[in-house]
Design a protein around this motif. Structure first.
Motif, PDB file in Angstrom:
ATOM      1  N   PHE A 153       0.834  -1.205   0.000  1.00 34.97           N
ATOM      2  CA  PHE A 153       0.000   0.000   0.000  1.00 34.97           C
ATOM      3  C   PHE A 153       0.869   1.256   0.000  1.00 34.97           C
ATOM      4  N   ARG A 154       1.930   1.257   0.824  1.00 33.15           N
ATOM      5  CA  ARG A 154       2.827   2.412   0.843  1.00 33.15           C
ATOM      6  C   ARG A 154       3.559   2.588  -0.471  1.00 33.15           C
ATOM      7  N   VAL A 155       3.896   1.500  -1.133  1.00 30.29           N
ATOM      8  CA  VAL A 155       4.550   1.603  -2.450  1.00 30.29           C
ATOM      9  C   VAL A 155       3.572   2.173  -3.473  1.00 30.29           C
ATOM     10  N   LEU A 156       2.363   1.638  -3.499  1.00 27.93           N
ATOM     11  CA  LEU A 156       1.380   2.077  -4.495  1.00 27.93           C
ATOM     12  C   LEU A 156       0.937   3.526  -4.296  1.00 27.93           C
ATOM     13  N   THR A 157       0.936   3.992  -3.059  1.00 29.01           N
ATOM     14  CA  THR A 157       0.519   5.378  -2.793  1.00 29.01           C
ATOM     15  C   THR A 157       1.695   6.339  -2.738  1.00 29.01           C
ATOM     16  N   GLY A 158       2.907   5.824  -2.997  1.00 27.26           N
ATOM     17  CA  GLY A 158       4.091   6.683  -3.008  1.00 27.26           C
ATOM     18  C   GLY A 158       4.554   7.094  -1.624  1.00 27.26           C
ATOM     19  N   ARG A 159       4.163   6.379  -0.604  1.00 23.99           N
ATOM     20  CA  ARG A 159       4.532   6.715   0.777  1.00 23.99           C
ATOM     21  C   ARG A 159       5.696   5.881   1.303  1.00 23.99           C
ATOM     22  N   ILE A 160       6.307   5.081   0.465  1.00 21.56           N
ATOM     23  CA  ILE A 160       7.431   4.267   0.903  1.00 21.56           C
ATOM     24  C   ILE A 160       8.595   5.195   1.235  1.00 21.56           C
ATOM     25  N   THR A 161       9.231   4.960   2.349  1.00 19.72           N
ATOM     26  CA  THR A 161      10.310   5.853   2.779  1.00 19.72           C
ATOM     27  C   THR A 161      11.654   5.362   2.258  1.00 19.72           C
ATOM     28  N   ASP A 162      12.598   6.275   2.232  1.00 17.23           N
ATOM     29  CA  ASP A 162      13.955   5.925   1.817  1.00 17.23           C
ATOM     30  C   ASP A 162      14.556   4.918   2.790  1.00 17.23           C
ATOM     31  N   GLN A 163      14.223   5.050   4.062  1.00 13.99           N
ATOM     32  CA  GLN A 163      14.725   4.107   5.069  1.00 13.99           C
ATOM     33  C   GLN A 163      14.220   2.699   4.775  1.00 13.99           C
ATOM     34  N   GLU A 164      12.936   2.550   4.407  1.00 19.91           N
ATOM     35  CA  GLU A 164      12.408   1.229   4.077  1.00 19.91           C
ATOM     36  C   GLU A 164      13.102   0.646   2.854  1.00 19.91           C
ATOM     37  N   LEU A 165      13.386   1.479   1.873  1.00 25.69           N
ATOM     38  CA  LEU A 165      14.095   1.004   0.679  1.00 25.69           C
ATOM     39  C   LEU A 165      15.516   0.572   1.032  1.00 25.69           C
ATOM     40  N   ARG A 166      16.162   1.318   1.923  1.00 22.50           N
ATOM     41  CA  ARG A 166      17.509   0.933   2.362  1.00 22.50           C
ATOM     42  C   ARG A 166      17.476  -0.363   3.166  1.00 22.50           C
ATOM     43  N   GLN A 167      16.453  -0.542   4.012  1.00 22.09           N
ATOM     44  CA  GLN A 167      16.325  -1.790   4.760  1.00 22.09           C
ATOM     45  C   GLN A 167      16.103  -2.954   3.809  1.00 22.09           C
ATOM     46  N   PHE A 168      15.269  -2.754   2.808  1.00 25.62           N
ATOM     47  CA  PHE A 168      15.004  -3.801   1.819  1.00 25.62           C
ATOM     48  C   PHE A 168      16.283  -4.207   1.098  1.00 25.62           C
ATOM     49  N   ALA A 169      17.150  -3.250   0.840  1.00 26.57           N
ATOM     50  CA  ALA A 169      18.405  -3.526   0.128  1.00 26.57           C
ATOM     51  C   ALA A 169      19.504  -4.032   1.056  1.00 26.57           C
TER      52      ALA A 169
END
Length: 184
Positions: A153-169
């Motif tokens: 939901f956060r990805v689809l609404t553009g609310r994904i944070t840079d921190q979440e992307l860094r954690q994912f990576a």
């Protein structure tokens, strides 16, 4: 706040399962050893301890999977994802999350289909319905599914944070955003 309470409760459940397992297995082993020396207590062991410890191990594992999913601790292909930037990293996260949702759906449907069978199966020693063992699939599929649905939901609404992307990576170990190897 509610999320932290839920995860804290799950962590406490895991601690309780582990403590009960250790206590039962140790006590049973001690009683069996004492019976070797002629001191027989409780018939030389507690018969339900082995079965209960196996059931608790299943719950420990399945609840632990939800807790680890909430902390970004599951295995990932961080070497590849770490090289991606921007939209490519978001696309990888989205694809990964959709695949995880499919796995959660398969686990939930499989558990649902097996539930009537296991509700009638009785554990040989404790007499518990086996749904208490196999029902852990419901907790895991729903728990991880909710975590992933929130992220999708956060990805689809553009609310994904840079921190979440860094954690994912895999660039961040700590849920608070501290970089890998950071020591305070």
């Amino acid at each position: 706040m509610l999320r932290n309470l839920i995860f804290r409760t799950m962590e406490m459940l895991m601690v309780a399962c582990l403590a009960a397992m250790v206590t039962m297995v140790f006590t049973n082993a001690a009683l069996r050893k004492l019976s070797d020396y002629g001191l027989t207590l409780f018939g030389g062991g507690i018969t339900v301890s082995e079965e209960l410890s196996r059931i608790l191990f299943v719950w420990l594992t399945f609840v632990g999977a939800v807790v680890v999913a909430g902390q970004w601790g599951h295995l990932g292909v961080e070497t590849l994802v770490g090289k991606l930037r921007g939209r490519a990293r978001i696309a990888a996260m989205f694809t990964s999350d959709i695949l995880v949702l499919v796995c959660c759906a398969v686990l939930f449907i499989g558990t649902w289909r097996q539930a009537p069978i296991h509700a009638d199966n009785i554990a040989p020693v404790t007499g518990m319905p086996m749904i208490w063992v196999y029902g852990a699939g419901f907790i895991t599929s729903i728990g991880i599914g909710l975590i992933v649905v929130g992220r999708v939901f956060r990805v689809l609404t553009g609310r994904i944070t840079d921190q979440e992307l860094r954690q994912f990576a895999g660039e961040v170990d700590d849920p608070n955003g501290l970089p890998k190897g950071h020591v305070e």
